[in-house]
Write an enzyme that holds these catalytic residues in place. Structure first.
Site, PDB file in Angstrom:
ATOM      1  N   ASP A 301       1.014  -1.478   0.207  1.00 14.12           N
ATOM      2  CA  ASP A 301       0.118   0.235  -0.137  1.00 14.12           C
ATOM      3  C   ASP A 301       0.716   1.414   0.270  1.00 14.12           C
ATOM      4  O   ASP A 301       0.770   1.689   0.979  1.00 14.12           O
ATOM      5  CB  ASP A 301      -0.898  -0.079   1.492  1.00 14.12           C
ATOM      6  CG  ASP A 301      -1.840   1.441   1.085  1.00 14.12           C
ATOM      7  OD1 ASP A 301      -2.410   1.522  -0.028  1.00 14.12           O
ATOM      8  OD2 ASP A 301      -2.359   1.106   2.097  1.00 14.12           O
ATOM      9  N   GLU A 335      -2.602  10.152  -0.863  1.00  6.96           N
ATOM     10  CA  GLU A 335      -3.978   9.420  -1.257  1.00  6.96           C
ATOM     11  C   GLU A 335      -4.752   9.200   0.558  1.00  6.96           C
ATOM     12  O   GLU A 335      -5.958   8.956   0.789  1.00  6.96           O
ATOM     13  CB  GLU A 335      -3.854   7.891  -1.853  1.00  6.96           C
ATOM     14  CG  GLU A 335      -5.422   7.369  -1.492  1.00  6.96           C
ATOM     15  CD  GLU A 335      -5.651   6.083  -0.775  1.00  6.96           C
ATOM     16  OE1 GLU A 335      -6.768   5.900  -0.361  1.00  6.96           O
ATOM     17  OE2 GLU A 335      -4.994   6.427  -0.139  1.00  6.96           O
ATOM     18  N   GLU A 336      -3.250   8.929   1.455  1.00  7.49           N
ATOM     19  CA  GLU A 336      -4.123   8.243   2.638  1.00  7.49           C
ATOM     20  C   GLU A 336      -4.345   9.294   3.628  1.00  7.49           C
ATOM     21  O   GLU A 336      -5.442   9.393   4.579  1.00  7.49           O
ATOM     22  CB  GLU A 336      -2.566   7.645   3.842  1.00  7.49           C
ATOM     23  CG  GLU A 336      -2.428   6.206   2.417  1.00  7.49           C
ATOM     24  CD  GLU A 336      -2.817   5.039   3.176  1.00  7.49           C
ATOM     25  OE1 GLU A 336      -3.414   4.991   3.270  1.00  7.49           O
ATOM     26  OE2 GLU A 336      -1.799   3.790   2.557  1.00  7.49           O
ATOM     27  N   ASP A 363      -4.565  -0.259  -5.907  1.00  6.62           N
ATOM     28  CA  ASP A 363      -4.669   0.244  -5.089  1.00  6.62           C
ATOM     29  C   ASP A 363      -5.011  -0.870  -3.774  1.00  6.62           C
ATOM     30  O   ASP A 363      -6.144  -0.808  -2.579  1.00  6.62           O
ATOM     31  CB  ASP A 363      -4.933   1.624  -5.042  1.00  6.62           C
ATOM     32  CG  ASP A 363      -4.758   1.707  -3.102  1.00  6.62           C
ATOM     33  OD1 ASP A 363      -3.914   2.180  -2.665  1.00  6.62           O
ATOM     34  OD2 ASP A 363      -5.204   3.556  -2.457  1.00  6.62           O
TER      35      ASP A 363
HETATM   36 ZN   LIG Z   1      -3.464   2.535  -0.583  1.00  8.63          ZN
END
Ligand SMILES: [Zn+2]
Length: 466
Positions: A301, A335-336, A363
């Site tokens: 990730d 993104e996180e 993802d």
């Molecule tokens: Zn991710």
């Protein structure tokens, strides 16, 4: 025995001599699209370059939390890698991102004054959490299983530490569905608890594995509600804590955190492409997110999605395959804990003369892909389905309705068809957002097959349109 064997050999020879000799017919020639898919597949599985890139990213940079020096290094790594791969129009698209830092202190313990039991917690701050005063926060622990239950505590929650302990549903085979059913506790648990006067929250880690590893992840504060510290505790500790507070209603906890949010930092999405030879203004976006949490090295990730996207376009480039429409790799930032990169990309590219005809993202980890999730009109869905036989040799030909990932969602909101790579999901949340998300959990061939599947499908869209 020998005689009988000899006899039967003679009989067989006689029999076979009577069978008319059949000409061996050659295998039917591959259709041009099948030929292309085979070339991509053969080259990818021979080179395994996605894994080489993932080794470099995770080994030289490691975790890449938004706003950190490591995230900045990852941006430059992405740019250099695209240049090395021979992509066109390689550039950075700046975006301001949040800058949350974990700090050195993350401690917690629980004890039962009546039962005399005590437990040091394996915990970590949730991303975005405020820290605690130096002495920590302390309070009686109340276990709850939903936001609703927490909200209904009313005054009973005042001064307490709420412990959200609803596990991911083990009966769901797709672990992403199980995650989706539990993660509201992590994201919104603190504000719901603060509304009824709680002083901190502990959340059971979003994992189906029972172990001592806490899993971080994003949380958010509601405007106008006091901001209280929020931590994830390991699943094993969650089970033990549940026992402890059942046995001793006066069970207490103390948490110390030194995390804090600093001013926003400038970062960037990294963009590179192969320009379409016939319709350059029709663009297929293919990507993953470059930032990661800080506990592990963000191998699955989303180092996996980043390197699969780079490899997918790199494969086409190495094979000299010029797409008719533009295929653009975007390594999204943040993104996180914010999605700022995704929002900035959509704001910049959904206007003007270019048309985004598809958004594709990986993802969901670098495990062996089963296929793709597709969010599109029935007509576009059927069109993509028409190419699934090309993915069959990869055992990645299963198309499911619905899908896409967070970074391409803003494109989907404007009607762009979304395509999300769907790998096998059983191990993903064992590692997700924890110290266990490391390179050794990634299999080079599984990772590569995902890249090949992305390259195969993206190239078909580029050649034939949607
Ligand atoms: Zn991710």
């Amino acid at each position: 025995m020998i005689l009988r064997t000899l006899c039967s050999v003679l009989t067989m020879a006689v029999c076979f001599s009577l069978i008319p000799v059949k000409r061996l017919t050659p295998a039917p020639a591959l259709r041009p699209d099948e030929q292309v898919a085979k070339q991509i597949r053969d080259r990818g599985l021979t080179d395994l370059d996605a894994y080489a890139m993932l080794t470099e990213l995770t080994g030289t940079i490691g975790g890449r939390l938004s706003g950190s020096p490591q995230a900045a290094a990852a941006v430059e790594w992405g740019r250099q890698t695209m240049l090395k791969l021979g992509f066109q129009n390689v550039h950075l698209e700046p975006v301001m991102v949040p800058h949350w830092v974990r700090g050195a202190v993350e401690q917690g313990m629980v004890w039962g004054p009546n039962s005399g039991t005590a437990l040091t917690l394996n915990l970590c701050a949730l991303g975005g959490s405020v820290g605690t005063p130096e002495a920590g926060v302390e309070g009686e622990v109340i276990e709850v299983h939903s936001l609703k239950e927490a909200g209904e505590l009313g005054d009973r929650a005042r001064g307490k530490i709420l412990f959200y302990n609803r596990p991911m549903d083990p009966t769901l085979v797709n672990t992403f569905a199980a995650y989706g059913g539990a993660v509201d506790q992590r994201f919104a648990g603190a504000s719901v608890a603060a509304r009824v006067g709680a002083v901190a929250v502990m959340v059971r880690s979003m994992s189906l594995a029972i172990d001592n590893v806490p899993h971080t992840g994003a949380m958010g504060y509601e405007a106008g509600v006091p901001q209280i510290p929020a931590v994830a505790i390991s699943t094993q500790d969650a089970n033990q804590l549940s026992e402890l507070v059942k046995a001793d209603k006066t069970g207490r906890a103390r948490i110390k955190l030194s995390c804090q949010t600093l001013p926003d930092v400038e970062s960037a999405n990294v963009v590179g492409e192969l320009v379409g030879s016939e319709k350059p203004n029709e663009v297929i976006v293919m990507g993953g997110h470059l930032d990661s949490w800080d506990k592990g090295v963000g191998a699955h990730d989303d180092g996996a999605g980043v390197t699969q996207s780079l490899e997918a376009l790199g494969l086409l480039k190495r094979l000299g395959m010029t797409p008719k429409r533009t295929i653009r790799v975007v390594l999204f930032m943040n993104e996180e804990n914010g999605g700022r990169g995704a929002a900035a990309y959509a704001a910049k590219h959904l206007v003007g003369k270019e048309t985004t005809i598809a958004g594709m993202e990986s993802d969901s980890g670098g495990f062996a892909p089963h296929g793709f999730g597709v969010t599109a009109t029935p007509r576009v869905y059927r069109r993509i389905q028409g190419w699934s036989s090309l993915l069959q040799p990869l055992e990645a030909d299963r198309l499911t309705p619905g899908g896409g990932e967070a970074d391409i969602e803003p494109l989907g909101a404007k009607g762009v068809p979304l395509i999300g790579l769907q790998p096998e999901s059983q191990r993903y949340f064992d590692y997700h957002h924890s110290i266990k998300d490391t390179l050794d959990k990634v299999n080079p061939r599984e990772l590569e097959i995902g890249a090949i599947a992305m390259a195969t499908l993206a190239f078909q869209i580029a050649q034939h349109g949607l």
